[in-house]
Design an enzyme around this catalytic site. Structure first.
Site, PDB file in Angstrom:
ATOM      1  N   GLU A 300       0.809  -1.224   0.000  1.00  0.00           N
ATOM      2  CA  GLU A 300       0.000   0.000   0.000  1.00  0.00           C
ATOM      3  C   GLU A 300       0.842   1.274   0.000  1.00  0.00           C
ATOM      4  OE1 GLU A 300      -3.983  -1.395   2.305  1.00  0.00           O
ATOM      5  OE2 GLU A 300      -2.236  -1.131   3.573  1.00  0.00           O
TER       6      GLU A 300
HETATM    7  C1  ACM Z   1      -1.972  -5.486   3.823  1.00  0.00           C
HETATM    8  O1  ACM Z   1      -3.039  -6.014   4.194  1.00  0.00           O
HETATM    9  N1  ACM Z   1      -1.884  -4.181   3.653  1.00  0.00           N
HETATM   10  C2  ACM Z   1      -0.802  -6.293   3.551  1.00  0.00           C
END
Ligand code: ACM
Length: 489
Positions: A300
């Site tokens: 992310e």
């Molecule tokens: C994640 O769930 N951001 C790895």
């Protein structure tokens, strides 16, 4: 309740009951530990003594319960033979014996999990179990950044996990809301971002000193669990930037964050200070960690350009290798050409991922954690008090009904390192919350990681799972009483 020999989770590879035989542990039973088995023999006695009240002396002379090693078996492999005259547990290595002990515990009445003496007939069903894992990596992850969990809480979690032959615990040590591992060369990380007011809603402060972390590592190692530490970057780094503003683009400290947003923070790929920091942190964490893996996050990173992301990961991967570790990262990391030793951890809900498939084609082993099946922080149902639902709700049958070698095109059996069930802690506030989200879904993931594919069967699994309600109650472990399971009292 009388146990059948196959009433075990994860389901053993081979079960050959002998209905004519059984063995009953009583106050005259002793344990014989052949050379190399002493540690597991002591553990076996330790886990049986509180409930049985028996002395269960451990020695090297003849005894009704015998532990021994056989180098012809794989390290995690074991054979458990139960006959009228006694019990022989043979492991390829102490790890295999330890798994055999977990099987043996499950074959006894649920009262064996009690912490004080109980009346029961400690009867083991007769026959032979020959058992070995399908995958070498069977993991759980605990997010101690969004909410901190103490050393004792983590130890308790380890004790719950190993009952299902889980052998890796990934600790998500850093995130936007907190930094939970002491780093000598950058002390403000924990002095500022491990302190009061950190964590989601400011309710989860705390950090591990190096001694604390070493205590967790040793406790886990004594139970054949490898700790996998994660330092998440280049995103999820607000807590680091609050402590050290030089890690931002403009050198100005951002405000501390306790909300649950993601994708807003980033290290600066073009700044040398970034790599001085990352190098120090990875070196210190690698020094503290005997296991082979060091997790660098990589998920992310929406606040990092694609070009900067690749530049950053390409600088950091060799640092991990230089400190003697295998890099693990969330599968976004596979945007770069990974060395074969690197492990992408697939976490999304999509049914394919080009980067992960490319990494597998280049020889990488993949860790499978698809959020719609393995994320223990997803709500069980829309009514669940705890958890999130961005990957949907995940009931027990859904957690059980998939296969890691069939999930991603290009990632077959040979390319799968194993499975891991992550637990993110945005909504969690206590160990009981952790347990409630973990049980009973973790046993489903554990069986997927351990048991032969061919024998997997939901009806069989839910029947075996039903017997865990009294076991968890005896241990004081909270669980979600899912209506999918025909629980026994
Ligand atoms: C994640 O769930 N951001 C790895």
């Amino acid at each position: 309740m009388t146990r059948e020999l196959g009433d075990v989770i994860p389901a053993p590879a081979e079960v050959r009951p002998d209905a004519a035989a059984h063995f009953t542990i009583d106050d005259g039973t002793a344990i014989s530990a052949a050379s190399g088995t002493e540690q597991v023999a002591a553990y076996l006695a330790d886990v049986l003594r509180p409930a049985t009240g028996f002395g269960l002396p451990v020695g090297d002379g003849p005894a009704a319960i015998v532990l021994r090693l056989d180098g012809a078996l794989g390290d995690e492999e074991y054979r458990l033979e139960i006959a009228a005259a006694g019990v022989t547990l043979t492991g390829g290595a102490p790890a295999g014996l330890f798994h055999g002990v977990q099987t043996l515990r499950q074959l006894l009445p649920a009262e064996v999990f009690a912490t004080a003496p109980r009346q029961a007939t400690w009867r083991l069903p007769g026959g032979t179990i020959a058992d070995r894992p399908r995958f070498g990596y069977r993991g759980a992850m605990l997010d101690v950044a969004r909410h901190f969990f103490t050393v004792d809480e983590v130890k308790s979690y380890v004790d719950s996990l190993v009952q299902f032959k889980i052998n890796h615990l990934h600790l998500h040590l850093t995130d936007d809301q907190g930094w939970r591992i002491e780093i000598d060369s950058w002390p403000k990380l924990t002095a500022i971002s491990g302190g009061d007011g950190t964590g989601v809603d400011g309710t989860g402060p705390g950090f591990y000193t190096k001694a604390d972390y070493a205590e967790i590592v040793a406790y886990a190692a004594a139970r054949f669990v490898t700790i996998v530490p994660e330092i998440d970057m280049p995103g999820h780094v607000n807590a680091a930037q609050v402590a050290y503003p030089e890690l931002t683009a403009d050198g100005v400290a951002p405000p501390q964050r306790t909300d649950v947003e993601v994708g807003y923070s980033s290290f600066v790929a073009g700044k040398e200070e970034t790599y001085a920091f990352v190098g120090d942190v990875l070196r210190e964490v690698a020094e503290l960690t005997p296991g082979p893996y060091l997790h660098i996050g990589g998920d992310e990173a929406q606040a990092t350009t694609a070009e900067d992301y690749r530049a950053f990961i390409e600088r950091v991967l060799p640092l991990v290798t230089a400190y003697g570790k295998r890099p693990v990262g969330w599968h976004e990391m596979a945007a770069v050409d990974l060395p074969a030793a690197a492990v992408p951890q697939f976490w999304r809900i999509e049914a394919s991922d080009d980067g992960t498939a490319r990494a597998a084609a280049n020889g990488s082993k993949v860790l499978m954690s698809p959020a719609d099946r393995t994320y223990l922080d997803m709500k069980y149902t829309a009514e669940s008090r705890l958890g999130l639902d961005w990957a949907g709700t995940v009931g027990v049958e859904k957690a059980y009904g998939w296969d890691p070698a069939e999930r991603l095109p290009g990632v077959g059996e040979e390319s799968v390192l194993g499975v891991e069930a992550p637990l993110w802690s945005e909504t969690l506030r206590s160990l009981a919350d952790v347990q409630t989200m973990t049980f009973p879904r973790l046993p489903a993931i554990a069986e997927i990681g351990w048991s032969p594919r061919a024998g997997r069967d939901w009806e069989s699994f839910r029947g075996r799972l039903a017997a865990f309600a009294p076991r968890w109650r005896e241990q004081g472990v909270a669980f979600h009483p899912s209506p999918e399971i025909p629980w026994v009292d």
